[in-house]
Motif scaffolding. Structure first.
Motif, short mmCIF file in Angstrom:
data_model
loop_
_atom_site.label_atom_id
_atom_site.label_comp_id
_atom_site.label_asym_id
_atom_site.label_seq_id
_atom_site.Cartn_x
_atom_site.Cartn_y
_atom_site.Cartn_z
N THR A 169 37.57 39.10 35.72
CA THR A 169 38.45 38.00 36.12
C THR A 169 37.60 36.81 36.55
O THR A 169 36.40 36.94 36.84
N GLU A 170 38.22 35.66 36.59
CA GLU A 170 37.50 34.47 37.03
C GLU A 170 36.96 34.65 38.44
O GLU A 170 35.84 34.24 38.76
N GLY A 171 37.77 35.29 39.30
CA GLY A 171 37.34 35.53 40.67
C GLY A 171 36.14 36.45 40.74
O GLY A 171 35.20 36.23 41.51
N GLN A 172 36.14 37.50 39.91
CA GLN A 172 35.01 38.43 39.89
C GLN A 172 33.74 37.74 39.42
O GLN A 172 32.65 37.97 39.96
N ARG A 173 33.86 36.86 38.43
CA ARG A 173 32.68 36.13 37.94
C ARG A 173 32.14 35.19 39.02
O ARG A 173 30.93 35.08 39.23
N LYS A 174 33.07 34.52 39.71
CA LYS A 174 32.66 33.56 40.74
C LYS A 174 31.93 34.27 41.89
O LYS A 174 30.86 33.85 42.33
N VAL A 175 32.52 35.36 42.37
CA VAL A 175 31.92 36.09 43.49
C VAL A 175 30.60 36.72 43.05
O VAL A 175 29.61 36.73 43.81
N SER B 217 41.58 44.51 43.61
CA SER B 217 41.08 43.26 43.04
C SER B 217 39.74 43.43 42.35
O SER B 217 39.22 42.49 41.75
N GLY B 218 39.15 44.62 42.44
CA GLY B 218 37.91 44.87 41.71
C GLY B 218 36.64 44.68 42.52
O GLY B 218 35.59 44.35 41.96
N LYS B 219 36.72 44.91 43.83
CA LYS B 219 35.53 44.73 44.69
C LYS B 219 34.43 45.72 44.31
O LYS B 219 33.25 45.35 44.30
N LEU C 290 44.16 39.65 40.96
CA LEU C 290 44.21 41.02 40.45
C LEU C 290 43.87 41.04 38.96
O LEU C 290 44.23 40.13 38.22
N PRO C 291 43.16 42.09 38.52
CA PRO C 291 42.83 42.20 37.09
C PRO C 291 44.08 42.30 36.23
O PRO C 291 45.13 42.77 36.68
N ALA C 292 43.95 41.89 34.99
CA ALA C 292 45.08 41.97 34.06
C ALA C 292 45.48 43.43 33.87
O ALA C 292 44.64 44.33 33.88
N GLY C 293 46.77 43.66 33.73
CA GLY C 293 47.25 45.02 33.51
C GLY C 293 47.73 45.72 34.76
O GLY C 293 48.37 46.76 34.67
N ARG C 294 47.41 45.16 35.95
CA ARG C 294 47.92 45.76 37.19
C ARG C 294 49.41 45.50 37.31
O ARG C 294 49.89 44.40 37.10
#
Length: 747
Positions: free
Chosen positions: A267-273, A297-299, A456-460
């Motif tokens: 996700t964009e958030g995962q890439r940013k973090v 959220s994929g932490k 949240l990742p796609a598909g949740r």
């Protein structure tokens, strides 16, 4: 020793000083001056009696309505009953064998009455309360003392009622107000139009108007925010001076190979973090970062990518989990995601791979010995485990990153012991799935940089949440079990969560708390079986014991869920049993898992679509949010049912309605903190000591906290040791008692 550090014995005498120390932890003149009134009342403004909590020590301002002397039947003695009122509700005052008080407790008199709220014959009462009458006829001196000003009501005790405490404060103000120093720099006070501290202390204790009180609170709020932010700014400055080995990304390495195998896009958030963490890891000073994010959220994926970056740079990384169930789940899922990349050096393993080992306290000797060897020689680039990772026997060849999952479940000492295993300070990433409001993060974790995953990742799938009032509408509970059967019939699985194990465990909050402490001392899983919800007063004493896993599982298997494959999971099972249950549940061989909060975090079974939380009111808001995050993790929608016996309109039901009303974890965390008396957040949640926040609200005073942080950062940059600000240094030493100073020092 300054005048404010003088023991109270010199001010109020040995006997009173002992009561102040034992009941209120007030030991010095400074402690007393900074014990601010909890609230204020005005003459003629009576206390709302219908809001009094059972078992609470209260001071109320009320008017005497009725006085009755009742002789005991068949024996000597009498009971004096005094009914006081606020005009709407009534409160009974009871005195045994003190009939002489009838002469001064007369109808129509107004006074302050202090005692512990109890119940007799369904009527709230104070037994043998202390009191001070305020009417001119009853006590002219007291009336003159309080005339024309607000009456302070202090947090008090049965041995030290509010007005006695007020007299002690008056003495301290008279003798020592001139000794009060000024911690805030003059230019800062001028910039923000703040009154001097001595004036603020006088006005907080002796306000003649609400405007006086507000001016005093504005100043004291700034003191708390600024002094704390200075401490955190010093910690950040010290961290930035520590050396650390840079861990830079290596092209074509393990991380690139792992990313190429991911079956989805970040996700964009995962890439940013991830970019923020990568930049920190490449620095020459240790990373101190808090990663918070919504459930799912994929932490863990972000943390794993950081760990692989460190392995690529020649180092090792560890992931510390609070329970064996979660550690095993992390190990299993990481090994599955990495495939042959997790078999470095083994037959069939990738040339780019590393070894991933698991270490828990109850592993067998051969497996434990091999894991220790792999970590010590460097073959294991990734280590995942519980508190067992902290033991002295555990050594690393080159520890570069420590990841702490669900950091609030660990003590600072445990985290520090693990970080100390590096030759140089390793980078630190702490994760929490409990969303933290911005100002709380700045106050509690102000020495950490903060990253937030709110996408949240796609598909949740969405999760629908409903309250099931089991007593009012028993047919709703029956329908809940039908819904579980329907989900299983569709090929899905379900959780049933209970607050207690039931394996000969003592019932009740006090026994549960003692058991939890005993387990922590023994090094068991940090499974929280105690009541995590705010205290409901007397209602808790009258309720049945919390429902247990063992009893509930038996009831379901022989009743509404008969014929389904029902299993149990809790922290007291053997590690082999826990792992076996989770493996079979993950494989779809178990339909319904009846568990404690051991499944609260990290457990990931996408086929689970339903959760029933029994006695849901016994859990906190954030904990309920965490629990329901275990469902709806796949393509099918999730369902969470909150079962409660508490009646509509109660505070407990209001909490459950709040959880059912939103999936926004940040909104729920605010509600949770408000109900828990947010001042506890700083101290008890992090360092185990009482919070120093008395006026500052970490939820409501965002502007003050943000501004104070900027001012503190600027001042510490100019004067790191506070050489030019001796009064501020003294205030800092006063704020940071030994325990909290150690906490901040350890980060």
């Amino acid at each position: 020793m300054g005048a404010l550090d003088e023991p109270l014995t010199k001010l109020v005498g040995d006997r009173t000083a002992k009561v102040l120390a034992d009941s209120l932890k007030l030991r010095t003149v400074g402690d007393l001056l900074h014990h601010y009134p909890r609230r204020y009342v005005e003459r003629g403004q009576l206390t709302s009696l219908d809001e009094l909590e059972i078992d609470e020590h209260v001071t109320v301002l009320a008017r005497i309505e009725k006085v009755t002397l009742i002789p005991f039947r068949g024996r000597k003695g009498d009971r004096l009953e005094v009914v006081v009122t606020d005009g709407r509700s009534r409160l009974s005052l009871v005195f045994f064998n003190q009939g002489w008080r009838q002469k001064e407790l007369k109808g129509g008199a107004q006074g302050l009455f202090a005692g512990k709220v109890g119940v007799f014959n369904r009527t709230r009462q104070l037994v043998s309360p202390d009191y001070q009458l305020l009417d001119e006829d009853a006590d002219a001196g007291a009336a003159r003392q309080f005339a024309g000003r607000l009456i302070p009501v202090y947090g008090a005790s049965s041995q030290m009622p509010s007005w006695k405490l007020s007299l002690c404060v008056e003495t301290a103000l008279t003798k020592h107000l001139s000794d009060v120093g000024e911690p805030l720099p003059p230019e800062l006070r001028e910039r923000h139009e703040l009154i001097p501290l001595p004036e603020a202390l006088e006005l907080i204790h002796r306000p003649r108007s609400h405007a006086d009180r507000e001016r005093a609170q504005d100043r004291l709020r700034w003191d708390e925010a600024f002094v704390l932010q200075v401490a955190l700014a010093q910690r950040r400055a010290a961290d930035s001076a520590l050396p650390a080995k840079p861990r830079r990304v290596r092209e074509g390495g393990l991380l690139d190979a792992f990313d190429a195998r991911l079956p989805f896009t970040l996700t964009e958030g995962q890439r940013k973090v991830s970019a923020e963490i990568t930049a920190d890891l490449a620095g020459e000073h240790p990373m101190h970062r808090l990663l918070q994010g919504e459930v799912g959220s994929g932490k863990t994926l972000v943390a794993l990518r950081a760990m692989l970056t460190v392995v690529d740079a020649g180092g090792q990384a560890v992931l510390l989990a609070p329970t064996e169930v979660l550690a095993q789940q992390h190990h299993r899922s990481i090994v599955e995601m990495m495939g042959d990349l997790a078999e470095g050096g083994l037959l069939g393993g990738s040339d780019l791979g590393t070894r991933v080992v698991l270490l828990t306290g109850s592993m067998g000797v051969p497996a434990r010995r091999q894991a220790l060897l792999d970590m010590a020689c460097g073959d294991a680039g990734l280590a995942i485990g519980t508190h067992a990772l902290i033991e002295d026997k555990v050594q690393f060849q080159d520890l570069g990153l420590v990841v702490v999952d669900e950091q609030h479940r660990f003590g600072v000492e445990q985290r520090d012991a693990l970080r100390a295993k590096g030759d140089q300070p390793p980078h630190l990433l702490v994760m929490t799935a409990t969303p933290i409001p911005r100002t709380v993060a700045m106050t509690v974790f102000g020495d950490l940089e903060t990253s937030v995953l709110d996408q949240l990742p796609a598909g949740r799938s969405p999760i629908s949440t409903h309250v099931v009032p089991a007593v009012e509408k028993p047919n709703f509970l029956a329908r809940a079990w039908e819904r579980v059967r329907e989900e299983v019939a569709k090929g899905h699985q379900a959780y049933v969560v209970c607050p207690r194990i039931g394996d000969e465990e003592p019932a009740g909050p006090e026994a549960g708390a003692k058991a939890a402490k005993k387990r922590r001392r023994a090094g068991d899983d940090l499974e929280d079986l105690t009541d995590d919800a705010p205290d409901e007063g007397a209602a808790a004493d009258e309720r049945r014991p919390p429902l247990s896993v063992v009893e509930t599982a038996a009831m379901l298997a022989g009743g509404p869920l008969a014929g389904l494959r029902v299993e149990i999971l809790h922290g007291r099972l053997t590690p082999e049993a826990k792992d076996d249950v989770m493996r079979r549940f993950t494989a779809g061989e178990v339909d319904v898992l009846v568990a404690t909060t051991v499944i609260e975090v990290g457990v990931n079974v996408p086929n689970s679509t339903a959760m029933v939380i029994m006695d849901a009111d016994r859990f906190g808001v954030s904990q309920l949010h965490q629990l329901r995050g275990r469902v709806g993790r796949g393509s099918a929608a999730g369902l969470c049912l909150l079962v409660s016996d508490m009646p509509a309109g109660s505070a407990a039901r209001a909490r459950l309605d709040a959880v059912a009303g939103t999936l926004d974890g940040f909104q729920l965390s605010r509600i949770d903190l408000e109900q828990r008396r947010e001042g506890d957040v700083l101290g008890q949640a992090q360092s185990g000591v009482k919070s120093s926040l008395k006026v500052l609200s970490v939820l409501e005073d965002e502007e003050v906290i943000v501004t104070a942080r900027a001012e503190a950062t600027r001042l510490v940059a100019e004067d790191p040791s506070l050489a030019a600000h001796p009064e501020l240094r003294t205030a800092l030493e006063s704020l940071l008692d030994a325990d909290r100073a150690e906490y901040l020092e350890k980060g």
